[in-house]
Design an enzyme around this catalytic site. Structure first.
Site, PDB file in Angstrom:
ATOM      1  N   GLY A  13       0.814  -1.219   0.000  1.00  0.00           N
ATOM      2  CA  GLY A  13       0.000   0.000   0.000  1.00  0.00           C
ATOM      3  C   GLY A  13       0.849   1.270   0.000  1.00  0.00           C
ATOM      4  O   GLY A  13       2.076   1.225   0.004  1.00  0.00           O
ATOM      5  N   VAL A  15       1.235   3.581   2.377  1.00  0.00           N
ATOM      6  CA  VAL A  15       2.054   3.744   3.579  1.00  0.00           C
ATOM      7  C   VAL A  15       3.130   2.651   3.622  1.00  0.00           C
ATOM      8  O   VAL A  15       4.280   2.909   3.975  1.00  0.00           O
ATOM      9  CB  VAL A  15       1.181   3.727   4.859  1.00  0.00           C
ATOM     10  CG1 VAL A  15       2.040   3.844   6.102  1.00  0.00           C
ATOM     11  CG2 VAL A  15       0.175   4.870   4.816  1.00  0.00           C
ATOM     12  N   SER A  40      -1.847 -10.580  -3.100  1.00  0.00           N
ATOM     13  CA  SER A  40      -0.419 -10.353  -3.333  1.00  0.00           C
ATOM     14  C   SER A  40       0.441 -11.524  -2.858  1.00  0.00           C
ATOM     15  O   SER A  40       1.574 -11.686  -3.325  1.00  0.00           O
ATOM     16  CB  SER A  40       0.044  -9.096  -2.581  1.00  0.00           C
ATOM     17  OG  SER A  40      -0.765  -8.003  -2.921  1.00  0.00           O
ATOM     18  N   ARG A 118      -6.588   3.022  18.296  1.00  0.00           N
ATOM     19  CA  ARG A 118      -6.221   4.322  18.909  1.00  0.00           C
ATOM     20  C   ARG A 118      -7.058   4.616  20.153  1.00  0.00           C
ATOM     21  O   ARG A 118      -6.593   5.295  21.059  1.00  0.00           O
ATOM     22  CB  ARG A 118      -6.371   5.448  17.883  1.00  0.00           C
ATOM     23  CG  ARG A 118      -5.297   5.388  16.818  1.00  0.00           C
ATOM     24  CD  ARG A 118      -5.412   6.559  15.863  1.00  0.00           C
ATOM     25  NE  ARG A 118      -4.626   6.313  14.656  1.00  0.00           N
ATOM     26  CZ  ARG A 118      -4.943   6.782  13.450  1.00  0.00           C
ATOM     27  NH1 ARG A 118      -6.022   7.532  13.291  1.00  0.00           N
ATOM     28  NH2 ARG A 118      -4.177   6.510  12.418  1.00  0.00           N
ATOM     29  N   CYS A 158      -2.959  11.303  10.719  1.00  0.00           N
ATOM     30  CA  CYS A 158      -2.055  12.240  10.023  1.00  0.00           C
ATOM     31  C   CYS A 158      -2.556  13.684  10.061  1.00  0.00           C
ATOM     32  O   CYS A 158      -1.764  14.624  10.045  1.00  0.00           O
ATOM     33  CB  CYS A 158      -1.840  11.790   8.582  1.00  0.00           C
ATOM     34  SG  CYS A 158      -3.380  11.432   7.724  1.00  0.00           S
ATOM     35  N   GLN A 184      -5.981  18.704   3.235  1.00  0.00           N
ATOM     36  CA  GLN A 184      -5.277  17.434   3.275  1.00  0.00           C
ATOM     37  C   GLN A 184      -4.988  16.861   1.884  1.00  0.00           C
ATOM     38  O   GLN A 184      -5.844  16.859   0.997  1.00  0.00           O
ATOM     39  CB  GLN A 184      -6.077  16.435   4.112  1.00  0.00           C
ATOM     40  CG  GLN A 184      -6.305  16.956   5.532  1.00  0.00           C
ATOM     41  CD  GLN A 184      -6.804  15.913   6.519  1.00  0.00           C
ATOM     42  OE1 GLN A 184      -7.317  16.283   7.570  1.00  0.00           O
ATOM     43  NE2 GLN A 184      -6.662  14.638   6.227  1.00  0.00           N
ATOM     44  N   GLU A 210     -12.677  11.869   9.538  1.00  0.00           N
ATOM     45  CA  GLU A 210     -11.467  12.635   9.841  1.00  0.00           C
ATOM     46  C   GLU A 210     -11.696  13.725  10.889  1.00  0.00           C
ATOM     47  O   GLU A 210     -10.834  13.988  11.722  1.00  0.00           O
ATOM     48  CB  GLU A 210     -10.959  13.263   8.537  1.00  0.00           C
ATOM     49  CG  GLU A 210      -9.495  13.596   8.521  1.00  0.00           C
ATOM     50  CD  GLU A 210      -8.597  12.382   8.325  1.00  0.00           C
ATOM     51  OE1 GLU A 210      -9.076  11.239   8.465  1.00  0.00           O
ATOM     52  OE2 GLU A 210      -7.405  12.584   8.048  1.00  0.00           O
ATOM     53  N   ARG A 244     -10.310  17.932   1.586  1.00  0.00           N
ATOM     54  CA  ARG A 244      -9.344  17.314   0.662  1.00  0.00           C
ATOM     55  C   ARG A 244      -8.999  18.313  -0.437  1.00  0.00           C
ATOM     56  O   ARG A 244      -9.910  18.887  -1.060  1.00  0.00           O
ATOM     57  CB  ARG A 244      -9.965  16.064   0.054  1.00  0.00           C
ATOM     58  CG  ARG A 244      -8.994  15.222  -0.727  1.00  0.00           C
ATOM     59  CD  ARG A 244      -8.009  14.486   0.150  1.00  0.00           C
ATOM     60  NE  ARG A 244      -8.603  13.356   0.849  1.00  0.00           N
ATOM     61  CZ  ARG A 244      -7.991  12.700   1.842  1.00  0.00           C
ATOM     62  NH1 ARG A 244      -6.781  13.063   2.239  1.00  0.00           N
ATOM     63  NH2 ARG A 244      -8.574  11.685   2.434  1.00  0.00           N
ATOM     64  N   HIS A 251      -0.142  17.761   4.611  1.00  0.00           N
ATOM     65  CA  HIS A 251      -1.389  18.277   5.192  1.00  0.00           C
ATOM     66  C   HIS A 251      -1.103  19.622   5.869  1.00  0.00           C
ATOM     67  O   HIS A 251      -0.194  19.726   6.699  1.00  0.00           O
ATOM     68  CB  HIS A 251      -1.915  17.326   6.276  1.00  0.00           C
ATOM     69  CG  HIS A 251      -2.454  16.021   5.762  1.00  0.00           C
ATOM     70  ND1 HIS A 251      -2.623  15.721   4.426  1.00  0.00           N
ATOM     71  CD2 HIS A 251      -2.894  14.922   6.449  1.00  0.00           C
ATOM     72  CE1 HIS A 251      -3.133  14.494   4.304  1.00  0.00           C
ATOM     73  NE2 HIS A 251      -3.295  13.996   5.511  1.00  0.00           N
ATOM     74  N   THR A 337       2.546  11.308   4.797  1.00  0.00           N
ATOM     75  CA  THR A 337       2.965   9.897   4.774  1.00  0.00           C
ATOM     76  C   THR A 337       4.343   9.716   5.411  1.00  0.00           C
ATOM     77  O   THR A 337       4.744   8.589   5.659  1.00  0.00           O
ATOM     78  CB  THR A 337       2.956   9.275   3.356  1.00  0.00           C
ATOM     79  OG1 THR A 337       3.917   9.917   2.547  1.00  0.00           O
ATOM     80  CG2 THR A 337       1.577   9.368   2.731  1.00  0.00           C
TER      81      THR A 337
HETATM   82  P1  NAP Z   1      -3.596   1.339   0.711  1.00  0.00           P
HETATM   83  O1  NAP Z   1      -2.652   2.058  -0.167  1.00  0.00           O
HETATM   84  O2  NAP Z   1      -4.980   1.069   0.216  1.00  0.00           O
HETATM   85  O3  NAP Z   1      -2.910  -0.085   1.112  1.00  0.00           O
HETATM   86  C1  NAP Z   1      -3.602  -1.053   1.802  1.00  0.00           C
HETATM   87  C2  NAP Z   1      -2.710  -2.268   2.151  1.00  0.00           C
HETATM   88  O4  NAP Z   1      -3.538  -3.170   2.893  1.00  0.00           O
HETATM   89  C3  NAP Z   1      -2.195  -3.051   0.942  1.00  0.00           C
HETATM   90  O5  NAP Z   1      -0.918  -3.558   1.224  1.00  0.00           O
HETATM   91  C4  NAP Z   1      -3.199  -4.194   0.826  1.00  0.00           C
HETATM   92  O6  NAP Z   1      -2.666  -5.370   0.214  1.00  0.00           O
HETATM   93  C5  NAP Z   1      -3.459  -4.463   2.299  1.00  0.00           C
HETATM   94  N1  NAP Z   1      -4.711  -5.169   2.492  1.00  0.00           N
HETATM   95  C6  NAP Z   1      -5.936  -4.850   2.022  1.00  0.00           C
HETATM   96  N2  NAP Z   1      -6.846  -5.803   2.390  1.00  0.00           N
HETATM   97  C7  NAP Z   1      -6.167  -6.729   3.103  1.00  0.00           C
HETATM   98  C8  NAP Z   1      -6.521  -7.956   3.741  1.00  0.00           C
HETATM   99  N3  NAP Z   1      -7.766  -8.408   3.718  1.00  0.00           N
HETATM  100  N4  NAP Z   1      -5.552  -8.649   4.383  1.00  0.00           N
HETATM  101  C9  NAP Z   1      -4.284  -8.202   4.435  1.00  0.00           C
HETATM  102  N5  NAP Z   1      -3.865  -7.050   3.831  1.00  0.00           N
HETATM  103  C10 NAP Z   1      -4.809  -6.336   3.175  1.00  0.00           C
HETATM  104  O7  NAP Z   1      -3.783   2.080   2.103  1.00  0.00           O
HETATM  105  P2  NAP Z   1      -2.778   3.141   2.849  1.00  0.00           P
HETATM  106  O8  NAP Z   1      -3.058   4.519   2.401  1.00  0.00           O
HETATM  107  O9  NAP Z   1      -1.392   2.624   2.764  1.00  0.00           O
HETATM  108  O10 NAP Z   1      -3.329   3.055   4.336  1.00  0.00           O
HETATM  109  C11 NAP Z   1      -3.099   1.911   5.133  1.00  0.00           C
HETATM  110  C12 NAP Z   1      -3.527   2.220   6.565  1.00  0.00           C
HETATM  111  O11 NAP Z   1      -2.775   3.308   7.072  1.00  0.00           O
HETATM  112  C13 NAP Z   1      -5.002   2.618   6.696  1.00  0.00           C
HETATM  113  O12 NAP Z   1      -5.520   2.108   7.916  1.00  0.00           O
HETATM  114  C14 NAP Z   1      -4.936   4.130   6.739  1.00  0.00           C
HETATM  115  O13 NAP Z   1      -6.044   4.673   7.419  1.00  0.00           O
HETATM  116  C15 NAP Z   1      -3.651   4.346   7.504  1.00  0.00           C
HETATM  117  N6  NAP Z   1      -3.009   5.650   7.294  1.00  0.00           N
HETATM  118  C16 NAP Z   1      -2.780   6.135   6.036  1.00  0.00           C
HETATM  119  C17 NAP Z   1      -2.143   7.383   5.905  1.00  0.00           C
HETATM  120  C18 NAP Z   1      -1.814   7.971   4.566  1.00  0.00           C
HETATM  121  O14 NAP Z   1      -1.314   9.107   4.557  1.00  0.00           O
HETATM  122  N7  NAP Z   1      -2.042   7.281   3.442  1.00  0.00           N
HETATM  123  C19 NAP Z   1      -1.770   8.101   7.021  1.00  0.00           C
HETATM  124  C20 NAP Z   1      -1.998   7.566   8.289  1.00  0.00           C
HETATM  125  C21 NAP Z   1      -2.622   6.341   8.397  1.00  0.00           C
HETATM  126  P3  NAP Z   1      -2.943  -5.718  -1.363  1.00  0.00           P
HETATM  127  O15 NAP Z   1      -2.052  -4.840  -2.162  1.00  0.00           O
HETATM  128  O16 NAP Z   1      -2.546  -7.162  -1.438  1.00  0.00           O
HETATM  129  O17 NAP Z   1      -4.388  -5.478  -1.610  1.00  0.00           O
END
Ligand code: NAP
Length: 360
Positions: A13, A15, A40, A118, A158, A184, A210, A244, A251, A337
């Site tokens: 993903g 992050v 994956s 959290r 974030c 954001q 949010e 957004r 942000h 991020t």
């Molecule tokens: P993302 O890009 O959608 O990535 C999601 C990840 O979760 C991928 O590796 C995906 O794997 C995996 N996943 C999805 N379904 C799954 C399952 N059933 N079992 C195991 N793994 C699974 O999301 P992201 O933006 O990185 O965010 C991830 C988390 O961090 C979220 O909880 C989000 O709220 C939090 N977060 C994000 C940010 C930010 O700035 N983006 C900031 C703070 C917190 P596949 O590729 O195999 O589908």
């Protein structure tokens, strides 16, 4: 410091990719495991991430050929190969809560970006410069979970990583009421302009969940350990609008604040200039030298110019001035991020290692 083997759960993903990029040359941590969904699992990391790779640098060579493991089915196998895991997955909240507890119960500490835990009273939610003392709730959490090593520690949302660091050092003046509007970036939704074309030339005045997080999570950070839980503070009073905007990363927050006892502008600037936390004291590898940077120019900070300050781990502040309704207003910025997600979690993991919580 000894070296630690680490896993990244949700490695494919947005992050997760940040984690791998930051950890590529980390002085303490070696990435041994990458895990994601069944979609994956079994592929090399390079194959699994494919077109989804969005970082400005190449896929790190230490991760590219690792075989992606199944985050939910391979827990014991993963726990046996690493000292702890970072976790950032896109799943339902109750599934994430169960997943993270399963890792902790397999004696594998979890440093999480997810929001699921959290609100759990014995899970520390830490911005290492502000409330590093909250990690000392971990023995109580281990007792509840029945673990020797395993625990969960989380970082906060974030959205608040710009304004809470700016307000926290002003606590002695009694931070009373805070109104904040956040602007954001789209990477906060795991998106790019390619995957979210509707965001080009657009503003969307809603980000699900949010505003609640932006108002409630700061109170846990201001909270205190009381027995076997962290009791949130009852003030400051926060009200937030989260919007957004068409920005890739970073942000920004526009803040209005009222104090119990109004400081002078010079007092505030001095508090920001002098502020240091445990990461600076311990000289943790990811700690910014100067956490809070104040910019005197009227048109600063700017997202594009300052988001990467101190490797994206510093907070930029500007435009501090008196307000007609509140005491002061100012703007602040942090990389969502880096400081706001993967970087903040890596810094938290460094703190936990330095304080002995990752020892075997
Ligand atoms: P993302 O890009 O959608 O990535 C999601 C990840 O979760 C991928 O590796 C995906 O794997 C995996 N996943 C999805 N379904 C799954 C399952 N059933 N079992 C195991 N793994 C699974 O999301 P992201 O933006 O990185 O965010 C991830 C988390 O961090 C979220 O909880 C989000 O709220 C939090 N977060 C994000 C940010 C930010 O700035 N983006 C900031 C703070 C917190 P596949 O590729 O195999 O589908």
């Amino acid at each position: 410091m000894k070296r630690f083997n680490v896993g990244v759960i949700g490695a494919t993903g947005m992050v997760g990719q940040r984690f791998l990029t930051i950890l590529e040359n980390h002085p303490w941590f070696d990435v041994k495991v990458v895990a994601a969904s069944a979609r994956s699992a079994g592929k090399t990391y390079r194959e699994a991430v494919g077109e989804k790779w969005v970082m400005p640098t190449d896929i790190p060579s230490n991760a590219a050929d690792l075989i992606v493991m199944n985050a939910t089915d391979d827990i014991d196998k993963i726990a046996s190969q690493v000292d702890f895991v970072f976790c950032a997955v896109d799943m339902k909240k109750d599934e994430i809560r169960a997943l993270e507890e399963a890792y902790a119960k397999a004696e594998c500490p979890v440093v999480s970006n997810n929001s699921a835990h959290r609100g759990t009273p014995d899970v520390p939610m830490v911005i290492p410069e502000l409330n590093s003392d909250h990690i000392h709730i971990i023995p109580a959490q281990r007792k509840r979970l029945g673990t020797k090593r395993g625990f969960i520690a989380v970082k906060s949302n974030c959205s608040l990583q710009s304004y809470v660091p700016a307000l926290f050092p002003l606590s002695e003046y009694g931070v009373k009421d805070v109104l904040v509007c956040t602007y954001q970036a789209i990477s906060g939704a795991g998106k790019t302009f390619k995957t979210w074309p509707d965001m080009v030339d657009n503003v969307i005045p809603f980000i699900g969940g949010e505003e609640e997080k932006s108002e409630q999570e700061p109170l846990k950070i201001w909270g205190k350990i009381d027995g076997d839980k962290i009791v949130p503070a009852s003030t400051p009073n926060f009200t937030a609008q989260c919007i957004r905007v068409p920005v890739s990363d970073g942000h920004m927050g526009a803040v209005f604040v009222r104090f119990e006892s109004k400081p002078s502008k010079e007092d505030i600037l001095k508090k920001w200039r002098d502020f240091k936390g445990k990461p600076q004291e311990l000289e943790l590898p990811s700690a910014p030298k100067q956490f809070l940077h104040y910019f005197e120019e009227d048109n600063m900070p700017q997202t594009k110019l300052q988001r990467n300050l101190e490797n994206g781990m510093a907070v930029s502040i500007g435009r501090l001035r008196e307000d007609t309704q509140y005491d002061y207003k100012f703007v602040c910025l942090s990389h969502n991020t880096l400081r706001g997600a993967a970087g903040g979690a890596v810094l938290l993991a460094e703190l936990l290692c330095a304080e002995g919580y990752m020892d075997r």
